[in-house]
Design a protein around this motif. Structure first.
Motif, PDB file in Angstrom:
ATOM      1  N   TYR A 159     -92.510 -79.886  33.729  1.00  0.00           N
ATOM      2  CA  TYR A 159     -91.053 -79.667  33.650  1.00  0.00           C
ATOM      3  C   TYR A 159     -90.421 -79.322  34.993  1.00  0.00           C
ATOM      4  CZ  TYR A 159     -91.488 -74.515  33.377  1.00  0.00           C
ATOM      5  OH  TYR A 159     -91.744 -73.203  33.636  1.00  0.00           O
TER       6      TYR A 159
ATOM      7  N   MET B 289     -92.200 -81.540  30.023  1.00  0.00           N
ATOM      8  CA  MET B 289     -92.852 -80.664  29.070  1.00  0.00           C
ATOM      9  C   MET B 289     -93.634 -79.598  29.854  1.00  0.00           C
ATOM     10  SD  MET B 289     -94.479 -83.927  27.208  1.00  0.00           S
ATOM     11  CE  MET B 289     -96.109 -83.476  26.602  1.00  0.00           C
ATOM     12  N   SER B 290     -94.492 -78.833  29.180  1.00  0.00           N
ATOM     13  CA  SER B 290     -95.116 -77.683  29.858  1.00  0.00           C
ATOM     14  C   SER B 290     -95.721 -78.040  31.210  1.00  0.00           C
ATOM     15  CB  SER B 290     -96.207 -77.079  28.969  1.00  0.00           C
ATOM     16  OG  SER B 290     -95.633 -76.428  27.863  1.00  0.00           O
TER      17      SER B 290
ATOM     18  N   VAL C 177     -85.446 -79.999  28.706  1.00  0.00           N
ATOM     19  CA  VAL C 177     -86.913 -79.991  28.746  1.00  0.00           C
ATOM     20  C   VAL C 177     -87.453 -79.578  27.383  1.00  0.00           C
ATOM     21  CG1 VAL C 177     -87.118 -79.624  31.235  1.00  0.00           C
ATOM     22  CG2 VAL C 177     -86.943 -77.635  29.716  1.00  0.00           C
ATOM     23  N   ARG C 178     -88.614 -80.109  27.028  1.00  0.00           N
ATOM     24  CA  ARG C 178     -89.242 -79.844  25.726  1.00  0.00           C
ATOM     25  C   ARG C 178     -90.553 -79.101  25.979  1.00  0.00           C
ATOM     26  NH1 ARG C 178     -88.706 -85.217  26.637  1.00  0.00           N
ATOM     27  NH2 ARG C 178     -90.981 -85.274  26.655  1.00  0.00           N
ATOM     28  N   ILE C 179     -90.550 -77.804  25.690  1.00  0.00           N
ATOM     29  CA  ILE C 179     -91.690 -76.986  26.111  1.00  0.00           C
ATOM     30  C   ILE C 179     -92.311 -76.244  24.929  1.00  0.00           C
ATOM     31  CG2 ILE C 179     -92.396 -75.084  27.601  1.00  0.00           C
ATOM     32  CD1 ILE C 179     -90.351 -75.981  29.608  1.00  0.00           C
TER      33      ILE C 179
ATOM     34  N   ILE D 206     -89.127 -68.655  31.035  1.00  0.00           N
ATOM     35  CA  ILE D 206     -88.779 -70.085  31.155  1.00  0.00           C
ATOM     36  C   ILE D 206     -87.279 -70.295  31.002  1.00  0.00           C
ATOM     37  CG2 ILE D 206     -89.015 -72.339  30.010  1.00  0.00           C
ATOM     38  CD1 ILE D 206     -91.886 -71.933  29.867  1.00  0.00           C
TER      39      ILE D 206
ATOM     40  N   THR E 203     -84.609 -72.427  33.277  1.00  0.00           N
ATOM     41  CA  THR E 203     -83.797 -73.550  32.787  1.00  0.00           C
ATOM     42  C   THR E 203     -82.310 -73.216  32.900  1.00  0.00           C
ATOM     43  OG1 THR E 203     -84.125 -72.788  30.492  1.00  0.00           O
ATOM     44  CG2 THR E 203     -85.560 -74.537  31.274  1.00  0.00           C
TER      45      THR E 203
ATOM     46  N   THR F  18     -96.603 -73.643  26.870  1.00  0.00           N
ATOM     47  CA  THR F  18     -96.371 -72.581  27.857  1.00  0.00           C
ATOM     48  C   THR F  18     -95.728 -71.357  27.202  1.00  0.00           C
ATOM     49  OG1 THR F  18     -96.140 -74.190  29.624  1.00  0.00           O
ATOM     50  CG2 THR F  18     -95.218 -72.036  30.048  1.00  0.00           C
TER      51      THR F  18
END
Ligand SMILES: *Cc1c(COP(=O)(O)O)cnc(C)c1O
Length: 230
Positions: free
Chosen positions: A200, A196-197, A211-213, A10, A14, A216
């Motif tokens: 995103y 989010m998951s 992003v707030r993940i 991820i 990003t 995932t």
């Protein structure tokens, strides 16, 4: 895949898009957080003050903690000394309390205004009109120990990608308008926390900068009571 593998995959996405990754560690044990930490992650997000304070005490001090969940005014004092960013500012009253506690801690606290964009009853946040009213208010002009870094929004929890895209598009458009009208001279107004998951990828297409993940990377969260989901 391991937590470290998930994180690295991820993070690659990003980084390619110049988006900041906030790893959401709520409900997850310190051991899981340390696995992400050892893989290089330093920014973590939590949604409950007590859990956040406990983790801050136990874990390495170079972690940047972000509060992403609803914040009650009477709990601001517990996080004011160390919090890196509060994503969930949804009233002038809360902002005044953050400012007060920031003065006590002799610091300036970075905040995002949480904007309500979802087609759901349960989500917190300001409407577009309320956000403008807050930014125009005399009370806001007096606050010197908070810095509004941008906006945050949570899209509707739906499989309808078109709807999610429209909600993020509206927030991005609103962000541009707010920047023009109220923060033109402030380069620090530069964060749009969305995605989010589950959504995103859509958020990044719509100009998200943050992003707030969680799931995932760490796997699904286990709650003792299913009513506590989210
Ligand atoms: C839990 C949470 C997230 C992360 O959700 P995932 O679906 O696990 O990625 C993001 N933002 C907020 C505000 C949350 O409460």
């Amino acid at each position: 895949m391991s937590i470290a593998d998930n994180l690295i995959a991820i993070k690659k996405e990003t980084d390619q898009n110049n988006v900041t990754l906030v790893v959401v560690s709520k409900t997850k044990p310190n051991q899981d957080i340390m696995e992400a930490y050892d893989a290089g992650q330093r920014i973590f997000g939590e949604n409950q003050v007590q859990e956040l304070v406990e983790k801050h005490e136990a874990l390495p001090k170079d972690i940047e903690w972000h509060l992403i969940g609803h914040l009650q005014t009477n709990k601001v004092k517990y996080i004011a000394p160390f919090i890196s960013m509060i994503h969930s500012v949804d009233s002038i009253k809360l902002l005044q309390e953050i400012n007060k506690q920031a003065i006590k801690a002799d610091r300036v606290i970075d905040c995002l205004l949480q904007i309500y964009i979802a087609d759901e009853e349960t989500k917190y946040g300001l409407s577009f009109d309320e956000a403008i009213e807050l930014l125009r208010s005399d009370e806001f002009a007096e606050l010197k120990n908070i810095r509004i870094r941008g906006l945050m929004g949570i899209a509707t929890n739906t499989d309808n990608e078109k709807q999610i895209k429209e909600e993020f598009y509206e927030l991005d458009t609103f962000f541009d308008g707010i920047k023009q009208s109220y923060f033109r001279k402030e380069d620090s107004f530069d964060e749009l926390s969305m995605g989010m998951s589950s959504d995103y990828h859509i958020a990044i297409e719509q100009n998200s900068t943050m992003v707030r993940i969680g799931s995932t990377i760490f796997g699904a969260r286990q709650y003792p009571d299913q009513n506590l989901l989210n």
